[in-house]
Scaffold this active site. Structure first.
Site, short mmCIF file in Angstrom:
data_model
loop_
_atom_site.label_atom_id
_atom_site.label_comp_id
_atom_site.label_asym_id
_atom_site.label_seq_id
_atom_site.Cartn_x
_atom_site.Cartn_y
_atom_site.Cartn_z
N SER A 124 -32.72 -3.59 -5.75
CA SER A 124 -33.04 -3.09 -7.09
C SER A 124 -31.86 -3.32 -8.03
O SER A 124 -30.70 -3.30 -7.61
CB SER A 124 -33.30 -1.58 -6.97
N TYR A 149 -31.24 7.20 -3.72
CA TYR A 149 -32.12 6.03 -3.61
C TYR A 149 -31.31 4.75 -3.83
O TYR A 149 -31.36 3.80 -3.03
CB TYR A 149 -33.25 6.12 -4.65
N LYS A 153 -30.19 1.52 -1.22
CA LYS A 153 -30.35 0.07 -1.46
C LYS A 153 -29.00 -0.64 -1.26
O LYS A 153 -28.94 -1.72 -0.67
CB LYS A 153 -30.86 -0.19 -2.89
P1 NAD Z 1 -44.57 1.59 -2.77
O1 NAD Z 1 -44.25 3.00 -2.47
O2 NAD Z 1 -45.87 1.28 -3.45
O3 NAD Z 1 -44.49 0.71 -1.44
C1 NAD Z 1 -43.64 1.04 -0.36
C2 NAD Z 1 -44.50 1.11 0.90
O4 NAD Z 1 -43.69 1.44 2.02
C3 NAD Z 1 -45.60 2.18 0.80
O5 NAD Z 1 -46.86 1.58 1.06
C4 NAD Z 1 -45.22 3.18 1.88
O6 NAD Z 1 -46.37 3.78 2.47
C5 NAD Z 1 -44.42 2.32 2.86
N1 NAD Z 1 -43.43 3.05 3.68
C6 NAD Z 1 -42.46 3.90 3.25
N2 NAD Z 1 -41.75 4.35 4.32
C7 NAD Z 1 -42.29 3.75 5.42
C8 NAD Z 1 -42.00 3.82 6.82
N3 NAD Z 1 -41.02 4.62 7.30
N4 NAD Z 1 -42.74 3.09 7.69
C9 NAD Z 1 -43.75 2.30 7.22
N5 NAD Z 1 -44.07 2.20 5.91
C10 NAD Z 1 -43.34 2.92 5.04
O7 NAD Z 1 -43.37 0.97 -3.63
P2 NAD Z 1 -43.23 -0.42 -4.37
O8 NAD Z 1 -43.10 -0.16 -5.82
O9 NAD Z 1 -44.25 -1.39 -3.88
O10 NAD Z 1 -41.79 -0.85 -3.86
C11 NAD Z 1 -41.59 -1.69 -2.74
C12 NAD Z 1 -40.12 -1.82 -2.47
O11 NAD Z 1 -39.49 -2.33 -3.65
C13 NAD Z 1 -39.41 -0.51 -2.15
O12 NAD Z 1 -38.43 -0.74 -1.17
C14 NAD Z 1 -38.77 -0.13 -3.47
O13 NAD Z 1 -37.63 0.67 -3.29
C15 NAD Z 1 -38.40 -1.49 -4.03
N6 NAD Z 1 -38.25 -1.48 -5.49
C16 NAD Z 1 -39.27 -1.03 -6.27
C17 NAD Z 1 -39.10 -0.97 -7.66
C18 NAD Z 1 -40.20 -0.45 -8.54
O14 NAD Z 1 -39.91 -0.14 -9.71
N7 NAD Z 1 -41.44 -0.36 -8.09
C19 NAD Z 1 -37.90 -1.40 -8.24
C20 NAD Z 1 -36.90 -1.89 -7.41
C21 NAD Z 1 -37.08 -1.92 -6.04
N1 UFG Z 2 -39.67 6.62 -19.90
C1 UFG Z 2 -40.21 7.40 -20.90
N2 UFG Z 2 -41.25 8.22 -20.59
C2 UFG Z 2 -41.79 8.30 -19.33
C3 UFG Z 2 -41.23 7.50 -18.32
C4 UFG Z 2 -40.16 6.67 -18.63
O1 UFG Z 2 -39.77 7.36 -22.05
O2 UFG Z 2 -42.73 9.08 -19.13
C5 UFG Z 2 -38.58 5.68 -20.23
C6 UFG Z 2 -37.30 5.87 -19.43
O3 UFG Z 2 -36.46 6.79 -20.08
C7 UFG Z 2 -36.75 4.44 -19.41
C8 UFG Z 2 -37.99 3.56 -19.40
O4 UFG Z 2 -39.05 4.38 -19.91
O5 UFG Z 2 -36.05 4.18 -20.60
C9 UFG Z 2 -38.39 3.08 -18.02
O6 UFG Z 2 -38.48 4.17 -17.12
P1 UFG Z 2 -39.16 4.05 -15.69
O7 UFG Z 2 -39.14 5.41 -15.07
O8 UFG Z 2 -40.47 3.36 -15.80
O9 UFG Z 2 -38.20 3.06 -14.91
P2 UFG Z 2 -36.62 3.19 -14.65
O10 UFG Z 2 -36.00 2.05 -15.39
O11 UFG Z 2 -36.11 4.54 -14.88
O12 UFG Z 2 -36.59 3.02 -13.05
C10 UFG Z 2 -36.76 1.77 -12.44
C11 UFG Z 2 -37.40 1.89 -11.05
C12 UFG Z 2 -36.45 2.54 -10.09
C13 UFG Z 2 -35.09 1.91 -10.13
C14 UFG Z 2 -34.58 1.90 -11.52
C15 UFG Z 2 -33.27 1.22 -11.61
O13 UFG Z 2 -38.60 2.66 -11.12
O14 UFG Z 2 -36.98 2.34 -8.77
O15 UFG Z 2 -35.50 1.20 -12.35
O16 UFG Z 2 -33.40 -0.11 -11.24
F1 UFG Z 2 -34.19 2.57 -9.35
#
Ligand code: NAD
Ligand code: UFG
Length: 339
Positions: A124, A149, A153
């Site tokens: 991330s 979190y 990572k």
């Molecule tokens: P998500 O929660 O939709 O997907 C993660 C999946 O992992 C889920 O289906 C969950 O059931 C499964 N899981 C969790 N723990 C487990 C375990 N112990 N054994 C088996 N399965 C398990 O999340 P996502 O948004 O698809 O994110 C996927 C990956 O990308 C994550 O590692 C997340 O940290 C990373 N990531 C996501 C974002 C974001 O904004 N969505 C940003 C940066 C990184």
């Molecule tokens: N925000 C609002 N209202 C809301 C939700 C979010 O104004 O209801 C704003 C936040 O303040 C931020 C932007 O929208 O400025 C994006 O917020 P998100 O919560 O959608 O995403 P973040 O950037 O906070 O978080 C994301 C991922 C995390 C990761 C983080 C840093 O969801 O997994 O980026 O990489 F850790």
């Protein structure tokens, strides 16, 4: 290639499964469904017309997961599985360390035991920390983590770097995602948060559908162009395709391969609300609220390395990201729950 996709029922995992299958790869999925639904697996099979093995196992259960490696000849792993709620990780750090680190250790030990030498890991942008200058470039060091979190990572990146040193022939691709949003163009898979969404896009989508009353904009006094937070939003299908090319180009190359996956430009919260309003065809209501603790004012990716080395760049703009999110929201107002 036969790819083991951990967390393949989740938001990014399910979209990546579609792109892997459509690129002609075979997949095996493991997910304990702690934050997802079996219906996502069925939807991936529906979109692609292809079946694949699905194991509803917890990666913390190493004995169970050994079966996956016994029963399938895996060429590479894409490791999405993990818990991802930043706020929850502050309240329950041990849960996050146990789940995210414990899962990865089990997976890496099984990979070692079964001679699987390639992994692509979901990292991330948060690993750059609060002090990094923008845009974020891969050559910058990891900063101080802003949440457990984020620390998990960083620690997993370190584990993979150490494994590359220790195991000859090991390839680790670390993909640092910016803000993935959007949904598959079919509207059959998308982001399905539990309860009230923490993230901006699912919240906005639920205001658009009438489930929530109005968008809360967390702060309008940041040093940004309109005072609201700026992020690098990337369509989840673009992100998914980034995994396919990273795997195809780097899985067989031993070493650490680090890439930002972002669009390389930022949008403010108000710009996102505007774009979503356009997709829906009416102005969505919002209210300015206090800042949310821990949020950074602005960051976005320098996407040049992925473009130069992988030939990958994002294609879909913010309008398309919002239109696809809206299609998914309309087709599945309750996500994968019974409608
Ligand atoms: P998500 O929660 O939709 O997907 C993660 C999946 O992992 C889920 O289906 C969950 O059931 C499964 N899981 C969790 N723990 C487990 C375990 N112990 N054994 C088996 N399965 C398990 O999340 P996502 O948004 O698809 O994110 C996927 C990956 O990308 C994550 O590692 C997340 O940290 C990373 N990531 C996501 C974002 C974001 O904004 N969505 C940003 C940066 C990184
Ligand atoms: N925000 C609002 N209202 C809301 C939700 C979010 O104004 O209801 C704003 C936040 O303040 C931020 C932007 O929208 O400025 C994006 O917020 P998100 O919560 O959608 O995403 P973040 O950037 O906070 O978080 C994301 C991922 C995390 C990761 C983080 C840093 O969801 O997994 O980026 O990489 F850790």
């Amino acid at each position: 290639m036969k790819i083991l996709v951990t967390g393949g029922a989740g938001f990014i995992g399910s979209h990546t499964c579609v792109e892997l299958l459509e690129a002609g790869h075979d997949i095996v999925v493991v997910d304990n469904l702690v934050n997802s639904s079996r219906k996502a697996i069925e939807a991936v099979q529906g979109i692609t017309g292809r079946k694949f093995p699905f194991y509803e196992y917890d990666l913390l259960d190493k004995a169970a997961c050994k079966e996956i490696f016994e029963q399938n000849t895996i060429d590479a792993v894409i490791h999405f599985a993990g818990l991802k709620a930043v706020g929850e990780s502050v309240e329950k750090p041990l849960l996050y360390y146990r789940n995210n680190l414990g899962s990865t250790l089990n997976l890496l030990e099984l990979m070692r035991d079964y001679s699987v030498n390639s992994i692509v890991f979901s990292s991330s942008a948060t690993v750059y920390g609060a002090e990094a200058s923008i845009p974020y470039v891969e050559s910058m060091p990891r900063g101080k983590a802003t949440s457990p979190y984020g620390a998990s990572k960083q620690m997993i990146e370190q584990m993979l770097e150490d494994q590359v040193v220790a195991e000859a022939g090991f390839s680790a691709v670390l993909l640092r995602y910016f803000n993935p949003i959007g949904a598959h163009e079919s509207g059959e898979i998308g982001e399905d948060p539990n309860g009230i969404p923490n993230n901006l896009l699912p919240y906005v989508a639920q205001v658009a559908s009438g489930k929530l009353e109005q968008i809360g904009v967390f702060g309008n006094d940041y040093p940004t162009r309109d005072g609201t937070g700026v992020r690098d939003y990337i369509h989840v299908t673009d992100l998914a395709r980034g995994h396919v090319v990273a795997l195809e180009k780097k899985a067989a190359q031993p070493g650490v391969h680090l890439y930002n996956l972002g669009a390389g430009r930022g949008y403010s919260v108000l710009e996102v609300v505007d774009a979503f309003s356009t997709a829906v065809g009416r102005k969505l209501p919002y209210k300015i609220m206090p800042r949310r603790a821990g949020d950074l004012p602005e960051y976005y990716a320098d996407p040049v390395k992925a473009k130069n080395e992988l030939g990958w760049q994002s294609e879909y703009d913010i309008g398309r990201m919002c239109a696809d999110t809206w299609r998914w929201q309309q087709k599945h107002p309750n996500g994968f729950e019974e409608e």
